[in-house]
Design a protein around this motif. Structure first.
Motif, short mmCIF file in Angstrom:
data_model
loop_
_atom_site.label_atom_id
_atom_site.label_comp_id
_atom_site.label_asym_id
_atom_site.label_seq_id
_atom_site.Cartn_x
_atom_site.Cartn_y
_atom_site.Cartn_z
N THR A 9 8.28 48.65 -8.14
CA THR A 9 8.02 47.39 -8.84
C THR A 9 6.64 47.40 -9.48
O THR A 9 6.48 47.04 -10.66
N LEU A 10 5.64 47.81 -8.73
CA LEU A 10 4.28 47.83 -9.26
C LEU A 10 4.15 48.81 -10.42
O LEU A 10 3.55 48.49 -11.46
N VAL A 11 4.71 49.99 -10.28
CA VAL A 11 4.59 51.00 -11.33
C VAL A 11 5.34 50.57 -12.59
O VAL A 11 4.82 50.66 -13.71
N ALA A 12 6.57 50.10 -12.41
CA ALA A 12 7.37 49.68 -13.57
C ALA A 12 6.71 48.52 -14.31
O ALA A 12 6.62 48.52 -15.55
N HIS A 43 -6.16 47.99 0.86
CA HIS A 43 -5.58 48.98 -0.05
C HIS A 43 -5.44 48.44 -1.48
O HIS A 43 -4.86 49.11 -2.34
N MET A 44 -5.98 47.26 -1.72
CA MET A 44 -5.74 46.60 -3.00
C MET A 44 -6.47 47.29 -4.16
O MET A 44 -5.90 47.49 -5.23
N GLN A 45 -7.74 47.67 -3.95
CA GLN A 45 -8.52 48.21 -5.07
C GLN A 45 -7.93 49.48 -5.65
O GLN A 45 -7.87 49.63 -6.88
N PRO A 46 -7.47 50.45 -4.83
CA PRO A 46 -6.85 51.64 -5.43
C PRO A 46 -5.65 51.31 -6.31
O PRO A 46 -5.45 51.94 -7.35
N TRP A 47 -4.88 50.31 -5.90
CA TRP A 47 -3.73 49.92 -6.72
C TRP A 47 -4.17 49.23 -8.01
O TRP A 47 -3.59 49.45 -9.08
N LEU A 48 -5.20 48.41 -7.93
CA LEU A 48 -5.71 47.78 -9.15
C LEU A 48 -6.24 48.84 -10.12
O LEU A 48 -6.06 48.75 -11.33
N ASP A 49 -6.91 49.85 -9.56
CA ASP A 49 -7.41 50.95 -10.41
C ASP A 49 -6.25 51.68 -11.07
O ASP A 49 -6.29 52.01 -12.27
N LEU A 50 -5.20 51.96 -10.29
CA LEU A 50 -4.04 52.67 -10.84
C LEU A 50 -3.36 51.85 -11.93
O LEU A 50 -3.04 52.35 -13.01
N LEU A 51 -3.17 50.56 -11.65
CA LEU A 51 -2.45 49.70 -12.60
C LEU A 51 -3.26 49.42 -13.86
O LEU A 51 -2.70 49.03 -14.88
N GLY A 52 -4.55 49.64 -13.79
CA GLY A 52 -5.37 49.46 -14.98
C GLY A 52 -5.49 50.71 -15.83
O GLY A 52 -6.10 50.68 -16.90
N ASP A 53 -4.89 51.81 -15.38
CA ASP A 53 -5.05 53.09 -16.07
C ASP A 53 -3.68 53.65 -16.46
O ASP A 53 -2.91 54.10 -15.61
N ARG A 54 -3.37 53.63 -17.75
CA ARG A 54 -2.04 54.02 -18.20
C ARG A 54 -1.68 55.47 -17.89
O ARG A 54 -0.57 55.74 -17.41
N PRO A 55 -2.56 56.46 -18.13
CA PRO A 55 -2.19 57.85 -17.80
C PRO A 55 -1.85 58.03 -16.32
O PRO A 55 -0.91 58.76 -15.98
N LEU A 57 -0.64 55.77 -14.34
CA LEU A 57 0.66 55.15 -14.13
C LEU A 57 1.80 56.07 -14.57
O LEU A 57 2.81 56.19 -13.89
N GLU A 58 1.61 56.71 -15.71
CA GLU A 58 2.64 57.62 -16.21
C GLU A 58 2.87 58.78 -15.24
O GLU A 58 4.01 59.19 -15.00
N VAL A 92 8.43 47.46 -28.48
CA VAL A 92 7.74 48.54 -27.74
C VAL A 92 7.99 48.37 -26.24
O VAL A 92 8.26 49.35 -25.53
N GLU A 93 7.88 47.14 -25.76
CA GLU A 93 8.14 46.88 -24.34
C GLU A 93 9.60 47.16 -23.98
O GLU A 93 9.89 47.69 -22.91
N ALA A 94 10.51 46.82 -24.89
CA ALA A 94 11.93 47.11 -24.65
C ALA A 94 12.16 48.62 -24.57
O ALA A 94 12.98 49.09 -23.76
N ALA A 95 11.44 49.39 -25.39
CA ALA A 95 11.58 50.85 -25.36
C ALA A 95 11.10 51.42 -24.03
O ALA A 95 11.73 52.32 -23.46
N VAL A 96 9.98 50.91 -23.52
CA VAL A 96 9.49 51.36 -22.22
C VAL A 96 10.46 50.92 -21.12
O VAL A 96 10.74 51.67 -20.19
N HIS A 97 11.00 49.73 -21.26
CA HIS A 97 11.99 49.25 -20.29
C HIS A 97 13.21 50.16 -20.28
O HIS A 97 13.77 50.46 -19.21
#
Length: 238
Positions: A9-12, A43-55, A57-58, A92-97
Motif C-alpha cells: 500500500t505504501l509503495v503503490a 520506524h517512521m522516518q525511514p519510510w518517509l525518506d523512502l516515500l519522498g524519493d522516487r528512484p 520507490l521504484e 500519467v497517474e492512470a499509466a502508473v496505476h
C-alpha cells in the motif's frame, strides 16, 4: 514490522504520488496518514525518506512479490485514492496505476473499469465532505475568515469537476442540514466514514469559537461508529 499488504500500500501510493514528478499538498498529506496508520514511530522516518524519493520507490516496487489475490482490488483502490487526493486523476497517474495493476495480475481494461467506478464514488463522498465543512463553518452563525479559507482549501482538492466545484462553493453561504448529512455518513463503509471526518476536522479547528463545532464533530463520530479517542486524535493531528 510491516505486513506485505501494508508495504504494498505504501509503495503503490508513493508511486502514484510521484507520477507527475510533483508531490501536491493533498498527496503528501495522504501519505502521512498512511504512514501514521501503518508504521510505528521509531520506524517512521525511514519510510518517509523512502516515500519522498522516487528512484528508491521504484527499486522497492521492483523487489516486491505480488500480494495475495484477496488484497489486489483493495490495494488498487487505495492507490487510485492517492491519484484523486489533489482533485483529479491524471493520465500519467492512470499509466502508473496500470503498471501496478499489471504487476499484481490485473488487466488494463479491468483497472480502467475500477478507476471509473472509484472516481464516481469519490465524487459522491466529496460532496458529503463539502456539505459537512459548510455546515460546521456556519454552525455558530458567524463565518470567520479562517473557516472560509479552510473551506476553500478543502474544496480545491476535492475530486469533482470545476463546474461542480463552483456550485459546491455556494454551500458555504447556504449550508445543508447536519442531521441529513449525518444519515448519509452513517450509511458509508467504516473506512470512508473516518476519511470524511478527517477531511472536515480542519474546519473544526479553524473556528475561534470551536466548542460547539467540536461537540458536533464528536456527535458525528459517534454516529459514524468512530471511537471517541480516535475522534480526538483526528482533531489533534490537524
Amino acid at each position: 514490522m510491516l505486513t506485505p499488504e501494508q508495504e504494498w500500500t505504501l509503495v503503490a501510493c508513493g508511486m502514484i504520488a510521484h507520477a507527475d514528478d510533483m508531490l501536491e499538498f493533498g498527496e503528501w498529506d495522504q501519505i502521512l496518514r498512511l504512514v501514521d496508520a501503518s508504521v510505528e514511530d521509531e520506524h517512521m522516518q525511514p519510510w518517509l525518506d523512502l516515500l519522498g524519493d522516487r528512484p528508491s520507490l521504484e527499486r522497492r516496487f521492483a523487489e516486491l512479490s505480488p500480494p495475495l489475490p484477496y488484497f489486489v482490488e483493495q490495494l488498487l483502490e487505495q492507490a487510485w485514492r492517492m491519484a484523486l487526493a489533489d482533485g483529479s486523476g491524471s493520465e500519467v497517474e492512470a499509466a502508473v496505476h496500470d503498471r501496478i495493476a499489471e504487476k499484481v495480475g490485473v488487466s488494463p481494461e479491468q483497472a480502467q473499469a475500477w478507476r471509473s467506478r472509484w472516481t464516481q464514488e469519490a465524487a459522491t463522498r466529496a460532496e458529503l465532505v463539502v456539505g459537512f465543512a459548510a455546515a460546521l463553518a456556519n454552525l455558530d452563525g458567524q463565518l470567520a475568515s479562517a473557516e472560509a479559507a479552510q473551506f476553500d482549501s478543502l474544496l480545491e482538492r476535492m475530486p469533482v469537476s470545476v463546474a461542480r466545484r463552483v456550485e459546491l462553493s455556494m454551500l458555504l453561504y447556504s449550508p445543508p442540514d447536519l442531521k441529513q448529512l449525518g444519515g448519509r455518513l452513517a450509511a458509508l463503509e467504516p473506512e470512508i466514514r473516518e476519511a470524511v471526518l478527517y477531511e472536515v476536522a480542519p474546519l473544526v479547528q479553524a473556528s475561534d469559537r470551536g466548542d460547539r463545532e467540536r461537540a458536533v464533530f464528536h456527535e458525528l463520530a459517534e454516529l459514524a461508529a468512530v471511537p471517541a479517542d480516535r475522534a480526538r486524535e483526528l482533531l489533534e493531528r490537524v
